[in-house]
Enzyme design. Structure first.
Site, mmCIF file in Angstrom:
data_model
loop_
_atom_site.group_PDB
_atom_site.id
_atom_site.type_symbol
_atom_site.label_atom_id
_atom_site.label_comp_id
_atom_site.label_asym_id
_atom_site.label_seq_id
_atom_site.Cartn_x
_atom_site.Cartn_y
_atom_site.Cartn_z
ATOM 1 N N GLU B 62 -7.161 -19.725 -1.628
ATOM 2 C CA GLU B 62 -8.094 -19.839 -2.747
ATOM 3 C C GLU B 62 -7.945 -21.217 -3.348
ATOM 4 O OE1 GLU B 62 -7.878 -17.054 -5.987
ATOM 5 O OE2 GLU B 62 -8.057 -15.372 -4.618
ATOM 6 N N ASP B 73 -8.374 -18.057 -17.884
ATOM 7 C CA ASP B 73 -7.108 -18.616 -17.418
ATOM 8 C C ASP B 73 -6.119 -18.881 -18.533
ATOM 9 O OD1 ASP B 73 -7.288 -18.845 -14.531
ATOM 10 O OD2 ASP B 73 -9.026 -20.111 -14.946
ATOM 11 N N TYR B 188 -11.399 -8.153 -4.985
ATOM 12 C CA TYR B 188 -10.209 -8.711 -5.629
ATOM 13 C C TYR B 188 -9.928 -7.878 -6.866
ATOM 14 C CZ TYR B 188 -7.346 -12.513 -7.740
ATOM 15 O OH TYR B 188 -6.355 -13.274 -8.295
#
Ligand SMILES: Cc1ncc(COP(=O)(O)O)c(C=O)c1O
Lengths: 405, 291
Positions: B62, B73, B188
């Site tokens: 990734e 994040d 995911y």
């Protein structure tokens, strides 16, 4: 680009939260179920007369609505043209329009059973209003505020603390409003079950832009009634400043379908549009996706969001609410900009002529009013939204004028 | 319901992701998926790390695309983005990095992970054409939920580019089919409700989540967020088809810079050694059926 004239400028957004191509729900999957829950709860509340009655009651007895519509006669005389009115939303409890929205959302959060409230703030006005309603209902309150803004809005930081809120300094990115919003979203992702995110302007993912607008619409609805009472007719021109755009859409929305009314939004031109240091997203930006919606943004050629600049912390945001982007492209609202120094001048003019120290945000609107009023006839009715008072800005203004306090 | 290969793509995909998971299934082991930010702190460092990762045991890679406002994040990946941005990283440059990687490796799948705006500004059509040509196999776009599928997900599938969707602890059974509908390549699972580089989920919670996902889809299930050590990666590999490690690797990069923010001499080897340890953990784990 001009889009075809719609039947109504007040019908947006569509079911997916779009105003034309703007708006939407660009958020991480973690938040998506929550946002759908907020939307559902808000739709239910809107349809519930008990909710509306409770909100109206607090707006009247706690916030102090309706706010007056005031004929600013000395400013009118000074400009020598249009008859200038101020919508006095700076007289609301906590000193700005922000509490209209906070009251609506806190009652919603209570209905949803949320115990912890988070908010982002720039000037600190939304943070103070959020801390206030949290104190009123005994809810935990965390306010994210850019480290830069904490410095320039110190009085509001202390007010929030007095009200029992925790102010978390944001140092990421440029340490201003957009970064505070990022950190608030990060908090929300990590505390989805307990927490309600009380967004302070008409930005964020659907349903926030529509919901915050609905809570601020009261401003224009009152103006209509008050102007009919004062002059027996509707106003000719409306002017409001734009950070995210909540006070502006609040004044404008009820009048969008009155074709004869000129509607003007005033963005912050900072050091001047050509300097590159400004916060005029419509004039200097282009469509992109940030904070959950598509709208005009200040950004570079790679899609990286650029720093905004304005002397007014409340306007210092690189985006604008998606409905404004749509009103801009459809041509219904005219968006202009005013620089830091022009706003400073208007700030002083209003203080001396009217005995009203305005916030730096509406000082931008005022500056534009002073530009256009002289060329308009004496029977032209102009309404400006005095959306905040200037106590919070006295240190910034003193510094800009070279005065030691 | 989804077919084993996920949402139908109209043009042929690169086939690398399908081939990799098929080979892993045949070997009865899980995939190790490292994440690094493109051009953190320099293009050369990324190029060298990428080049070494397959040999260190990376099954899929990734590659992060910088964005000024990475809302999902934590501090480690935020800082990586700032380092890359300081060096002038752009999406166009990231594609160049992939193109160069492909000259030496035509089998390891590369997935770009980022936020929508840089892709939108690049132009969706142009991006998809350039990304395919550069050798990108799939996309993970954090802020494009199924509600906004028409933006990039559907055009990507049309162009033969995998669109890997995130499922999270807040994705309930009612919502899951919509999340899976246009997912392709693999799914995911974000194992915590939170941002990258913070909390870790318990093994029980991960197992339960993978079991739930597997009852809805035949796609491989990757698990990420909060995996920091070879032991944690091994534990996840017992129940999932892939383990993703991001912040811990990115932090190691941060820890191996000199005072000017430039890579120290040992940076690449240190990162690859850590990747090898993580890969060993994943590959050594005996698969326990997640049914
Ligand atoms: C007094 C005042 N006016 C305007 C704004 C800008 O926000 P909006 O454009 O949403 O009204 C702020 C924001 O903090 C404010 O405090």
């Amino acid at each position: 680009m001009t889009i075809e004239r719609p039947n109504s400028y007040r019908s947006g957004p569509d079911g997916k939260g779009h105003f034309g191509i703007f708006g939407g729900r660009y958020v991480a999957e973690t938040l998506m179920p929550l946002i759908l829950e907020v939307e559902k709860a808000y739709e239910a509340a809107k349809a519930d007369p008990a909710y509306q009655a409770e909100l109206d009651d607090y707006l009247k007895h706690y916030v102090g609505r309706p706010s007056p519509l005031y004929h600013a006669s000395r400013l009118t005389e000074h400009c020598g043209g249009a008859k200038i009115y101020f919508k006095r939303d700076e007289l609301n409890h906590t000193g700005a329009h922000k509490i209209n929205n906070c009251m609506g959302q806190i009652l919603l959060a209570r209905r949803m059973g949320k115990k912890r409230i988070i908010a982002e703030t720039g000037a600190g006005q939304h943070g103070v209003a959020t801390a206030t309603v949290c104190a009123l209902f005994g809810l935990e309150c965390v306010v994210y505020m850019g480290a830069t803004d904490i410095e320039r809005q110190a009085p509001n930081v202390f007010r929030m603390k007095l009200l029992g809120a925790e102010v978390r300094p944001v140092t990421s990115g440029t340490a201003t409003l957009k970064d505070a919003m990022n950190d608030a979203l990060r908090d929300w992702v990590a505390n989805v079950d307990s927490t309600y995110y009380l967004i302070g302007t008409v930005a964020g993912p659907h349903p926030y832009p529509a919901m915050v607008r609905d809570f601020q619409r009261v401003i224009g609805v009152e103006v209509r009634e008050q102007m009919m009472a004062a002059e027996g007719r509707l106003p000719d021109t409306l002017v409001a400043c734009i950070g995210g755009g909540s006070n502006a859409i609040g004044l404008f929305h009820d009048f969008l379908d009155e074709p004869d009314i000129d509607i003007i939004g005033v963005e912050a031109a900072g050091h001047g549009l050509e300097s590159g240091e400004h916060a005029a997203s419509l004039t200097g930006g282009r469509p992109g996706v940030l904070h959950g919606n598509r709208t005009y943004l200040l950004q570079d050629g790679d899609g990286q969001i650029q720093d905004a600049h304005s002397i007014s912390a409340g306007l210092d945001y690189p985006g604008i609410g998606p409905e404004h982007s749509w009103l801009h492209e459809s041509g219904r609202v005219n968006y202009v900009s005013v620089t830091d120094s022009e706003a400073l001048e208007a700030f002083q003019l209003c203080s001396r002529l009217e005995g009203i120290i305005p916030a730096l945000e509406p000082a931008h609107a005022l500056s534009h009013v002073a530009k256009i009023a002289p060329d308009l006839p004496a029977d032209h009715l102009l309404v400006m939204n005095m959306c905040g008072r200037g106590d919070k800005d006295v240190f910034t203004v003193a510094a800009a004028l070279g005065e030691e306090l | 319901m989804s077919a084993p290969t996920g949402a139908p793509t109209h043009a042929a995909t690169s086939g690398r992701i399908e081939a990799r998971f098929a080979a892993l299934a045949a070997e009865g082991r899980a995939a190790f998926i490292p994440f690094i930010m493109a051009a953190d702190p320099t293009v050369a460092a990324t190029r060298d790390i990428l080049k070494g990762l397959p040999a260190a045991g990376a099954d899929i890679i990734e590659l992060g695309v910088i964005f000024s406002d990475p809302m999902a994040d934590g501090p480690a990946i935020q800082a990586a983005g700032l380092r890359a941005k300081a060096g002038g990283a752009t999406l166009r440059q990231t594609l160049e990095i992939v193109r160069e990687f492909r000259t030496g490796d035509d089998t390891t799948p590369i997935i770009l992970m980022g936020y929508y705006n840089p892709f939108y500004i690049y132009g969706v059509e142009a991006f998809l054409a350039d990304a395919k040509e550069a050798g990108v196999d799939g996309l993970i776009i954090v802020d494009l939920p199924p509600e906004e599928d028409s933006e990039l997900c559907l055009p990507a599938l049309d162009a033969g580019m995998h669109f890997v969707r995130l499922a999270t602890p807040t994705t309930d059974d009612q919502r899951l089919p919509a999340v899976l509908e246009h997912t392709s390549g693999f799914i995911y699972y974000v194992s915590i409700a939170g941002i990258t580089g913070t909390a870790s989920a318990t093994q029980d919670a991960i197992q339960a989540a993978v079991t739930r996902l597997k009852s809805h889809t035949d796609l491989p299930v990757a698990v990420g967020f909060g995996i920091r050590t070879p032991e944690q990666a091994a534990a996840v590999a017992q129940v999932a088809d892939a383990a993703v490690v991001g912040s811990a690797i990115v932090q190691l990069i941060a820890d191996n810079l000199d005072e000017n923010g430039q890579p120290t001499a040992g940076l690449v080897d240190t990162v690859l050694d850590f990747a090898r340890a993580l890969a060993d953990g994943v590959h050594g784990a005996r698969r326990r059926a997640a049914e």
